[in-house]
Design a protein around this motif. Structure first.
Motif, PDB file in Angstrom:
ATOM      1  N   ALA A  14      52.549  18.210  73.913  1.00  0.00           N
ATOM      2  CA  ALA A  14      51.938  16.743  73.919  1.00  0.00           C
ATOM      3  C   ALA A  14      52.231  17.721  71.401  1.00  0.00           C
ATOM      4  N   SER A  16      54.065  15.269  69.600  1.00  0.00           N
ATOM      5  CA  SER A  16      54.587  14.856  68.897  1.00  0.00           C
ATOM      6  C   SER A  16      53.920  15.086  67.773  1.00  0.00           C
ATOM      7  N   SER A  17      52.704  14.766  66.956  1.00  0.00           N
ATOM      8  CA  SER A  17      52.493  15.320  66.505  1.00  0.00           C
ATOM      9  C   SER A  17      50.949  16.831  65.843  1.00  0.00           C
ATOM     10  N   LEU A  19      49.212  20.279  65.580  1.00  0.00           N
ATOM     11  CA  LEU A  19      49.290  21.543  66.529  1.00  0.00           C
ATOM     12  C   LEU A  19      50.426  22.107  67.063  1.00  0.00           C
ATOM     13  N   ARG A  39      53.678  11.807  75.092  1.00  0.00           N
ATOM     14  CA  ARG A  39      53.542  10.028  76.021  1.00  0.00           C
ATOM     15  C   ARG A  39      54.346   9.303  75.017  1.00  0.00           C
ATOM     16  N   THR A  40      54.075   9.215  73.700  1.00  0.00           N
ATOM     17  CA  THR A  40      54.829   7.916  72.729  1.00  0.00           C
ATOM     18  C   THR A  40      56.359   8.594  72.600  1.00  0.00           C
ATOM     19  N   ASP A  65      53.054  12.310  80.439  1.00  0.00           N
ATOM     20  CA  ASP A  65      52.387  12.038  80.272  1.00  0.00           C
ATOM     21  C   ASP A  65      51.483  14.092  81.143  1.00  0.00           C
ATOM     22  N   VAL A  66      51.388  14.864  80.509  1.00  0.00           N
ATOM     23  CA  VAL A  66      51.668  16.218  81.242  1.00  0.00           C
ATOM     24  C   VAL A  66      50.214  15.915  82.015  1.00  0.00           C
ATOM     25  N   SER A  93      47.913  19.834  75.281  1.00  0.00           N
ATOM     26  CA  SER A  93      47.377  18.095  75.374  1.00  0.00           C
ATOM     27  C   SER A  93      46.261  17.680  74.299  1.00  0.00           C
ATOM     28  N   ARG A 161      37.417  24.004  78.906  1.00  0.00           N
ATOM     29  CA  ARG A 161      38.696  25.196  78.114  1.00  0.00           C
ATOM     30  C   ARG A 161      38.160  26.397  78.648  1.00  0.00           C
ATOM     31  N   GLY A 188      40.585  26.348  65.378  1.00  0.00           N
ATOM     32  CA  GLY A 188      39.652  25.792  64.363  1.00  0.00           C
ATOM     33  C   GLY A 188      40.081  25.305  63.792  1.00  0.00           C
ATOM     34  N   THR A 190      41.647  22.274  61.731  1.00  0.00           N
ATOM     35  CA  THR A 190      43.003  22.262  61.542  1.00  0.00           C
ATOM     36  C   THR A 190      43.309  21.099  61.426  1.00  0.00           C
ATOM     37  N   THR A 192      44.604  17.917  61.222  1.00  0.00           N
ATOM     38  CA  THR A 192      45.472  16.899  61.888  1.00  0.00           C
ATOM     39  C   THR A 192      45.213  15.870  62.612  1.00  0.00           C
ATOM     40  N   ARG A 194      43.987  14.665  64.912  1.00  0.00           N
ATOM     41  CA  ARG A 194      43.497  14.483  65.690  1.00  0.00           C
ATOM     42  C   ARG A 194      41.285  14.885  65.191  1.00  0.00           C
TER      43      ARG A 194
HETATM   44  N1  NAP Z   1      42.967  20.044  65.227  1.00  0.00           N
HETATM   45  C1  NAP Z   1      41.968  20.997  65.250  1.00  0.00           C
HETATM   46  O1  NAP Z   1      40.780  21.347  64.268  1.00  0.00           O
HETATM   47  C2  NAP Z   1      41.904  21.183  66.534  1.00  0.00           C
HETATM   48  C3  NAP Z   1      40.752  22.215  66.978  1.00  0.00           C
HETATM   49  C4  NAP Z   1      40.297  22.765  67.741  1.00  0.00           C
HETATM   50  C5  NAP Z   1      40.643  22.648  69.437  1.00  0.00           C
HETATM   51  N2  NAP Z   1      42.136  21.365  69.270  1.00  0.00           N
HETATM   52  C6  NAP Z   1      42.867  21.201  70.341  1.00  0.00           C
HETATM   53  O2  NAP Z   1      43.783  20.922  69.704  1.00  0.00           O
HETATM   54  C7  NAP Z   1      45.033  20.198  70.756  1.00  0.00           C
HETATM   55  C8  NAP Z   1      46.015  19.056  69.357  1.00  0.00           C
HETATM   56  O3  NAP Z   1      45.131  18.934  68.523  1.00  0.00           O
HETATM   57  P1  NAP Z   1      45.480  18.202  67.595  1.00  0.00           P
HETATM   58  O4  NAP Z   1      45.115  18.759  66.343  1.00  0.00           O
HETATM   59  O5  NAP Z   1      47.376  19.149  67.496  1.00  0.00           O
HETATM   60  O6  NAP Z   1      46.155  16.828  68.076  1.00  0.00           O
HETATM   61  P2  NAP Z   1      47.244  15.310  67.512  1.00  0.00           P
HETATM   62  O7  NAP Z   1      47.405  15.676  66.422  1.00  0.00           O
HETATM   63  O8  NAP Z   1      45.954  14.386  68.117  1.00  0.00           O
HETATM   64  O9  NAP Z   1      48.451  15.616  68.158  1.00  0.00           O
HETATM   65  C9  NAP Z   1      48.329  15.635  69.795  1.00  0.00           C
HETATM   66  C10 NAP Z   1      49.422  15.322  70.220  1.00  0.00           C
HETATM   67  O10 NAP Z   1      48.991  15.457  71.666  1.00  0.00           O
HETATM   68  C11 NAP Z   1      50.315  14.394  72.201  1.00  0.00           C
HETATM   69  N3  NAP Z   1      48.939  13.940  73.548  1.00  0.00           N
HETATM   70  C12 NAP Z   1      47.888  13.596  74.148  1.00  0.00           C
HETATM   71  N4  NAP Z   1      47.613  13.239  74.538  1.00  0.00           N
HETATM   72  C13 NAP Z   1      48.591  13.714  75.792  1.00  0.00           C
HETATM   73  C14 NAP Z   1      48.791  13.745  77.323  1.00  0.00           C
HETATM   74  N5  NAP Z   1      48.418  13.546  77.422  1.00  0.00           N
HETATM   75  N6  NAP Z   1      50.458  13.839  77.514  1.00  0.00           N
HETATM   76  C15 NAP Z   1      51.422  14.223  76.543  1.00  0.00           C
HETATM   77  N7  NAP Z   1      51.355  14.134  75.107  1.00  0.00           N
HETATM   78  C16 NAP Z   1      50.002  14.167  74.638  1.00  0.00           C
HETATM   79  C17 NAP Z   1      50.006  13.197  71.166  1.00  0.00           C
HETATM   80  O11 NAP Z   1      51.322  12.818  71.945  1.00  0.00           O
HETATM   81  P3  NAP Z   1      51.023  10.375  72.434  1.00  0.00           P
HETATM   82  O12 NAP Z   1      49.745  10.580  71.631  1.00  0.00           O
HETATM   83  O13 NAP Z   1      52.425  10.104  72.306  1.00  0.00           O
HETATM   84  O14 NAP Z   1      51.052  11.517  73.892  1.00  0.00           O
HETATM   85  C18 NAP Z   1      50.711  13.594  70.168  1.00  0.00           C
HETATM   86  O15 NAP Z   1      51.671  14.582  69.469  1.00  0.00           O
HETATM   87  C19 NAP Z   1      43.995  19.091  71.545  1.00  0.00           C
HETATM   88  O16 NAP Z   1      43.502  19.215  72.613  1.00  0.00           O
HETATM   89  C20 NAP Z   1      42.700  19.316  70.464  1.00  0.00           C
HETATM   90  O17 NAP Z   1      41.268  18.622  71.291  1.00  0.00           O
HETATM   91  C21 NAP Z   1      42.384  20.989  67.713  1.00  0.00           C
END
Ligand code: NAP
Length: 263
Positions: A14, A16-17, A19, A39-40, A65-66, A93, A161, A188, A190, A192, A194
């Motif tokens: 996961a 492409s964007s 973390l 996925r994309t 898709d993971v 993911s 989780r 925490g 961060t 992004t 998400r």
């Molecule tokens: N950012 C924060 O503050 C934070 C804090 C705590 C926990 N988290 C957790 O850390 C994880 C990553 O967060 P992020 O902030 O980096 O999110 P993000 O910027 O939305 O990036 C999510 C990445 O996962 C990929 N993805 C999503 N669903 C997928 C699937 N089913 N199969 C394969 N790839 C998938 C997306 O690409 P596609 O959509 O193209 O598949 C994208 O590359 C998430 O679980 C989030 O809940 C984030």
């Protein structure tokens, strides 16, 4: 400090964007050969190109898709065929939707288990035996600080989780003797994509502005600000490195201090 990552083969799921992308970039900067998935296709290919341009490193990318066990199995096999081995796997993911208990259907619970827990199981099944063959490995799960301190409105994250944390701790016990470490990292707030989506969902639910939501988060964080993806990635790169060889079975918060408990 030389992290000893040069030439290591790393999978970042996961990626492409956000973390995942930051972790793949950091590992590539340190000389690892990196394989990423999401996925994309378009965003995945763009990220792979960006990392190659930035670091000059090799990047292997596959859209998948993971949640899909077969696709994960094929991907890990392709990584091994392409690079000759698998040394490091960082699981990740998308996050589950922000929900309250009263609004959550049984199907959404099942989806969260597929997305967060079973996706990690799929990668563990495929990568750990390959690491075992070479007597060296790093398996790192990305979860959330919710495993240490539940967050209001993040019911599915708070509930599912911790199962990933339990899985990681158990794998650390089972695979430690093969030179493999298994650790969990807990981001925490961060900055992004998400997090932007989450702030919009919370703002809509509480009928306040997105700025109000972000300010309320910042007030809870001793560091007084959101984290940067590259701050998160630096810690993951250390855990993936030769230098972290005696760190096993931990669950490490990278959260600016928001978790108020002692551990
Ligand atoms: N950012 C924060 O503050 C934070 C804090 C705590 C926990 N988290 C957790 O850390 C994880 C990553 O967060 P992020 O902030 O980096 O999110 P993000 O910027 O939305 O990036 C999510 C990445 O996962 C990929 N993805 C999503 N669903 C997928 C699937 N089913 N199969 C394969 N790839 C998938 C997306 O690409 P596609 O959509 O193209 O598949 C994208 O590359 C998430 O679980 C989030 O809940 C984030």
């Amino acid at each position: 400090m030389d992290l000893g990552l040069k030439g290591k083969v790393a999978i970042v799921a996961a990626a492409s964007s956000g973390l995942g992308r930051a972790v793949a970039t950091e590992l590539s900067k340190e000389g690892a050969r990196v394989s990423i998935c999401a996925r994309t296709v378009a965003t995945l290919e763009r990220t792979a190109d960006d990392i190659r341009k930035l670091t000059g490193g090799e990047v292997f990318a596959r859209a998948l898709d993971v949640r899909n066990e077969e696709e994960v199995g094929r991907f890990v096999g392709e990584v091994e065929a392409h690079f000759g081995r698998v040394d490091i796997c960082v699981t990740n993911s998308g996050g589950p939707p922000s929900k309250l208990f009263v609004d959550t259907r049984t199907e959404e619970w099942r989806s969260a288990i597929d997305l967060l827990l079973l996706s990690t199981v799929h990668f563990a099944k495929e990568t750990l035996p390959r690491m075992q063959k070479h007597g060296w490995g790093r398996f790192i799960t990305i979860t959330s600080y919710t495993v240490k301190q539940p967050v209001d409105g993040l019911l599915l994250s708070n509930s599912v989780r911790p199962a990933v944390t339990g899985l990681a701790k158990t794998l650390a016990n089972e695979y430690g003797k093969y030179g493999i470490t298994v650790n969990n990292v807990c981001p925490g707030y961060t900055a992004t994509e998400r997090l932007s989506e989450l702030s919009e969902a919370v703002a809509a639910r509480n009928k306040v502005t997105v700025d109000d939501v972000v300010d309320s988060w910042k007030k809870q964080i001793p560091a007084g600000r959101l984290g940067k993806p590259e701050e998160f990635a630096a810690v993951v790169a250390f855990l993936a490195s030769e230098r972290a060889s005696y760190v096993n079975g931990t669950s490490l918060a990278i959260d600016g201090g928001i978790v108020r408990g002692l551990l």
